[in-house]
Structure formats: C-alpha cells, structure tokens
Design an enzyme around this catalytic site. Structure first.
Site, short mmCIF file in Angstrom:
data_model
loop_
_atom_site.label_atom_id
_atom_site.label_comp_id
_atom_site.label_asym_id
_atom_site.label_seq_id
_atom_site.Cartn_x
_atom_site.Cartn_y
_atom_site.Cartn_z
N GLY A 45 -4.41 15.65 3.46
CA GLY A 45 -4.60 14.43 3.58
C GLY A 45 -3.23 13.93 4.43
N GLN A 50 2.84 7.71 7.04
CA GLN A 50 3.45 8.98 7.05
C GLN A 50 3.86 9.41 8.37
OE1 GLN A 50 0.82 11.07 4.14
NE2 GLN A 50 2.74 12.24 3.66
N LEU A 93 3.32 15.90 2.13
CA LEU A 93 4.10 16.29 3.03
C LEU A 93 5.34 15.68 3.26
CD1 LEU A 93 0.94 16.58 5.85
CD2 LEU A 93 2.18 18.16 4.53
N HIS A 138 0.04 5.91 -0.92
CA HIS A 138 1.23 6.17 0.04
C HIS A 138 1.22 4.58 0.98
CE1 HIS A 138 3.09 9.71 1.01
NE2 HIS A 138 2.08 10.58 0.68
NI NI Z 1 1.63 12.47 0.40
#
Ligand code: NI
Length: 182
Positions: A45, A50, A93, A138
C-alpha cells in the site's frame, strides 16, 4: 512511468493532514506512478503524502496474497464503522526496517470514491481492511509508531532516530540544492 521518492519519517509532510481530491482529471498518470513506485519498493500500500503529495488518495495491491483481489485505488476515503480487533505485524515504507505489532479493528465499512468520482460503500476484512486503515492513518498524519505501546517504541527507538536524522539531512540538502538552481 516514474519511480517517485518515498519520503521517510522526519519529513514534515507525513505529519500534515491531506486535503480532499476535487480535480480528478489529472490523477491517472500520478496513480500509475504510485503503483509503479509501490511495486518497486515492494509495498502492498502507498499513500499520496508518502510521495510528497498531500491529497486524500492511496493505492493497495494484495493480489499476490489473494487471487480474488486486484489493484485498488481509494480516493477521499473515510471509515464509517469498524468492529472486532486483531494484532498484526506492520511495516511502513516511510519507516524502513521497522516492524511493529499494531492492534486495529478487524472489519471496517469504508466509503470512498473511485477514479471516475463514483462513491462506494464497502465492507472489508483481513489484510485489506488492515492495509486500508494503515493508509488512511497516513492521510490523517498518523504513523504506526503512534499506535503502539511505549515498550514497543523503545525497542525500535534507535532505528527511528536514524531514519529521522537521515530524512532531515536529506531535506536540508534538497533545500540548499534548490536555492542554488540557476
Ligand atoms: Ni506506511
């Protein structure tokens, strides 16, 4: 297609709430790049912030774990209700090499728009429900380190500090470079 830079913990964009998507006309290339980046980074995901874009959008693909699944795009998503609870080891990540046991609701009802602006309300469970909650967090500026006990956080404190230091140094470097572009 392009691999986008995944910003790491310490970059302030991860701590800003994302805005609703209103213009859907130019999303297509960006979403292609998000999928491409997610596959390159071997994630399941990826949220728009991000990759440095503060809009309410994320992609998920768990088709390698479930043959009935397919790559998914969620725009302007919102959790309507949730129940039950489970604990699962999550990575991120933006916080590489760190895995934390995160407790979350097991089932959710999720409302979102697709890329054609159509609204959906759907029930999710298992890995998909978990991934959706991670990505929605997020977009609301919440990270997995915020969701675990002090004891767990202490265990990964060194790694987290290192990531933050590296991320801040990179930002500083980028701002210097920008300033001297002629
Ligand atoms: Ni994440």
């Amino acid at each position: 297609m392009a691999v986008l830079e995944v910003v790491k913990y310490g970059n302030p964009i991860l701590r800003k709430k994302c805005s609703m998507v209103t213009d859907f006309s130019k999303l297509s290339d960006f979403i292609d790049n998000m999928f491409y980046t997610m596959y390159e980074e071997e994630g399941i995901g990826l949220a728009a912030n991000q990759v440095g874009v503060g809009m309410n959008l994320f992609v998920i693909d768990i088709s390698h774990t479930d043959e009935n699944e397919f790559p998914r795009i969620f725009v302007n998503g919102e959790i309507i209700s949730s129940d039950d609870e489970s604990i699962f080891s999550e990575g991120c990540l933006s916080i590489p090499q760190v895995a934390l046991e995160v407790k979350r609701p097991e089932n959710i009802v999720f409302k979102y728009q697709d890329i054609r602006e159509k609204w959906h309300e759907e029930e999710f469970d298992g890995l998909l429900a978990r991934a959706i909650q991670h990505e929605i967090d997020h977009l609301n500026s919440v990270l997995i380190i915020d969701l675990v006990s002090e004891m767990q956080r202490v265990r990964v404190n060194q790694e987290i500090k290192k990531i933050k230091k590296h991320s801040e140094a990179k930002l500083k470097q980028q701002s210097i470079t920008k300033r001297f572009v002629l």
